[in-house]
Design a protein around this motif. Structure first.
Motif, PDB file in Angstrom:
ATOM      1  N   CYS A   1      -0.148   0.779  -6.264  1.00  0.00           N
ATOM      2  CA  CYS A   1      -1.320   1.648  -6.084  1.00  0.00           C
ATOM      3  C   CYS A   1      -1.836   2.172  -7.416  1.00  0.00           C
ATOM      4  CB  CYS A   1      -0.973   2.807  -5.155  1.00  0.00           C
ATOM      5  SG  CYS A   1      -0.599   2.306  -3.455  1.00  0.00           S
TER       6      CYS A   1
ATOM      7  N   GLY B   1      -6.795  -2.331   0.999  1.00  0.00           N
ATOM      8  CA  GLY B   1      -5.723  -2.639   1.942  1.00  0.00           C
ATOM      9  C   GLY B   1      -5.493  -1.544   2.960  1.00  0.00           C
ATOM     10  N   ARG B   2      -5.747  -0.294   2.570  1.00  0.00           N
ATOM     11  CA  ARG B   2      -5.544   0.815   3.508  1.00  0.00           C
ATOM     12  C   ARG B   2      -6.492   0.729   4.697  1.00  0.00           C
ATOM     13  NH1 ARG B   2      -5.245   3.870  -1.464  1.00  0.00           N
ATOM     14  NH2 ARG B   2      -3.042   4.190  -1.992  1.00  0.00           N
TER      15      ARG B   2
ATOM     16  N   ALA C   1      -5.462  -1.384  -3.406  1.00  0.00           N
ATOM     17  CA  ALA C   1      -4.712  -0.518  -2.499  1.00  0.00           C
ATOM     18  C   ALA C   1      -5.648   0.167  -1.515  1.00  0.00           C
ATOM     19  CB  ALA C   1      -3.918   0.512  -3.297  1.00  0.00           C
ATOM     20  N   GLU C   2      -6.784   0.655  -2.023  1.00  0.00           N
ATOM     21  CA  GLU C   2      -7.752   1.307  -1.142  1.00  0.00           C
ATOM     22  C   GLU C   2      -8.321   0.323  -0.126  1.00  0.00           C
ATOM     23  OE1 GLU C   2      -9.790   4.359   0.526  1.00  0.00           O
ATOM     24  OE2 GLU C   2      -8.257   4.464  -1.051  1.00  0.00           O
TER      25      GLU C   2
ATOM     26  N   THR D   1      -4.366  -0.956   7.537  1.00  0.00           N
ATOM     27  CA  THR D   1      -2.974  -0.514   7.634  1.00  0.00           C
ATOM     28  C   THR D   1      -2.323  -0.882   8.961  1.00  0.00           C
ATOM     29  OG1 THR D   1      -3.792   1.662   8.323  1.00  0.00           O
ATOM     30  CG2 THR D   1      -3.179   1.385   6.008  1.00  0.00           C
TER      31      THR D   1
ATOM     32  N   ILE E   1       0.827  -1.220   0.000  1.00  0.00           N
ATOM     33  CA  ILE E   1       0.000   0.000   0.000  1.00  0.00           C
ATOM     34  C   ILE E   1       0.858   1.265   0.000  1.00  0.00           C
ATOM     35  CG2 ILE E   1      -1.983  -1.118   1.064  1.00  0.00           C
ATOM     36  CD1 ILE E   1      -1.162   0.091   3.726  1.00  0.00           C
ATOM     37  N   GLU E   2       2.184   1.112   0.147  1.00  0.00           N
ATOM     38  CA  GLU E   2       3.102   2.248   0.024  1.00  0.00           C
ATOM     39  C   GLU E   2       3.873   2.204  -1.286  1.00  0.00           C
ATOM     40  OE1 GLU E   2       5.600   2.105   3.450  1.00  0.00           O
ATOM     41  OE2 GLU E   2       3.997   2.627   4.865  1.00  0.00           O
TER      42      GLU E   2
END
Length: 321
Positions: free
Chosen positions: A178, A188-189, A185-186, A192, A172-173
């Motif tokens: 992303c 997974g955030r 990615a969204e 976090t 996610i970084e």
């Protein structure tokens, strides 16, 4: 005590007393999520095919020279640095040595190499670009069994080692990830700070899906851990033919498959089938629904069938398959 120390020292010495004379093209990667059976599969193939084994050479904690790649690297369409390319080529060509990497080798001369790794899933397409002749085996084991193994090893909930255990936190970084998979990615955030089932399932699905999406079907072999366990001969014979292995008998396969892997940590713990509780089951079903539904645009019908098979529910057992 002294005898034990001497044995370990002798073993470390023997592991590094070998010659790797294999060409750059003679390289096979056995990849999969941790505790999916990658070491067992690697040990079997090493026994049957005479490979030099490179054990988890992309693990910066034990292989500092792999640090430029970081944990769970993903490149997508981004350009790798010169240093990252050099590290990858050094590993693929067998020029990486050390007591960690060579732990499963004995004295001898090797003309083929096998890389057993659990942190390279997301860069398999990039590695294939670096070496077009690279052979790939992706080991898939049902997520609940893997999750149970992570629980018993203390990986679930381990915040101190989250960076080296969970790919989620690196992905996610990762700008390329992303950009290419914004929905994932969204999703997974939302986890976090997670080091539990949510983060595990994110890793399980993405570690399978990204190679399925970004590699051509002929670039890899999917190996079903449960099928191998149930019938090693029928499962391995076509794989050995595909990777160019020498002809071996059914007895040799059974004998090789019957040995414990070199990471058989749980031999002294009670083995039992894990059944998800209601909250865990809801979590698993949400993850399965999300990843399957967001993968249709990426996957061909044949690849989607593989994914659906991997997430198929085992009725009455509280498991996902």
């Amino acid at each position: 005590m002294e005898s034990s120390i001497c044995k370990r020292a002798w073993r470390r010495l023997i592991c590094q007393m070998h010659l790797d004379l294999g060409s750059r093209r003679e390289c096979l990667i056995v990849n999969g999520l941790g505790r999916s059976g990658t070491t067992w599969v690697g040990n079997i193939l090493q026994s049957l095919g005479g490979y030099r084994s490179l054990f988890e050479p992309f693990f910066p904690a034990y292989v500092p020279s792999a640090t430029p790649l970081g944990y769970f690297p993903y490149f997508g369409d981004s350009v790798a640095s010169k240093e990252q390319v050099q590290v990858a080529n050094r590993i693929l060509s067998g020029r990486m040595r050390g007591k960690w990497v060579d732990r499963d080798n004995g004295f001898g001369i090797y003309r083929r190499r096998l890389i057993k790794d659990i942190r390279s899933s997301y860069m398999l397409p990039w590695l294939k670009q670096q070496m077009s002749a690279l052979k790939l085996i992706i080991v898939v084991r049902d997520p609940v069994s893997v999750y149970h193994s992570w629980l018993k090893l203390g990986w679930i909930g381990n915040r101190a080692r989250a960076k080296e255990i969970f790919a989620l936190h690196s992905l996610i970084e990762n700008e390329a990830f992303c950009r290419n998979y914004p929905e994932w990615a969204e999703y997974g955030r939302g986890f976090t700070s997670s080091v539990d089932l949510d983060a595990f399932l994110f890793d399980w699905f993405t570690s399978i899906l990204i190679p399925l999406i970004e590699l051509d079907s002929e670039d890899y072999i999917l190996l079903d851990y449960d099928a191998l366990k149930a019938d090693p001969v029928s499962t391995l014979k076509p794989i050995l033919r595909a990777i160019g292995g020498s002809t071996v008998s059914a007895e040799e396969i059974i004998q090789a498959a019957g040995r414990d892997s070199s990471t058989h940590f749980l031999v002294h713990t009670q083995s039992s089938e894990y059944v998800l509780n209601s909250d865990e089951r809801d979590c698993a079903e949400r993850a399965a629904s999300f990843f399957v539904n967001t993968s249709f645009e990426f996957l061909s019908s044949s690849k989607m069938e593989v994914m659906l098979s991997a997430t198929k529910e085992q009725r009455g057992r509280g498991k996902l398959r």
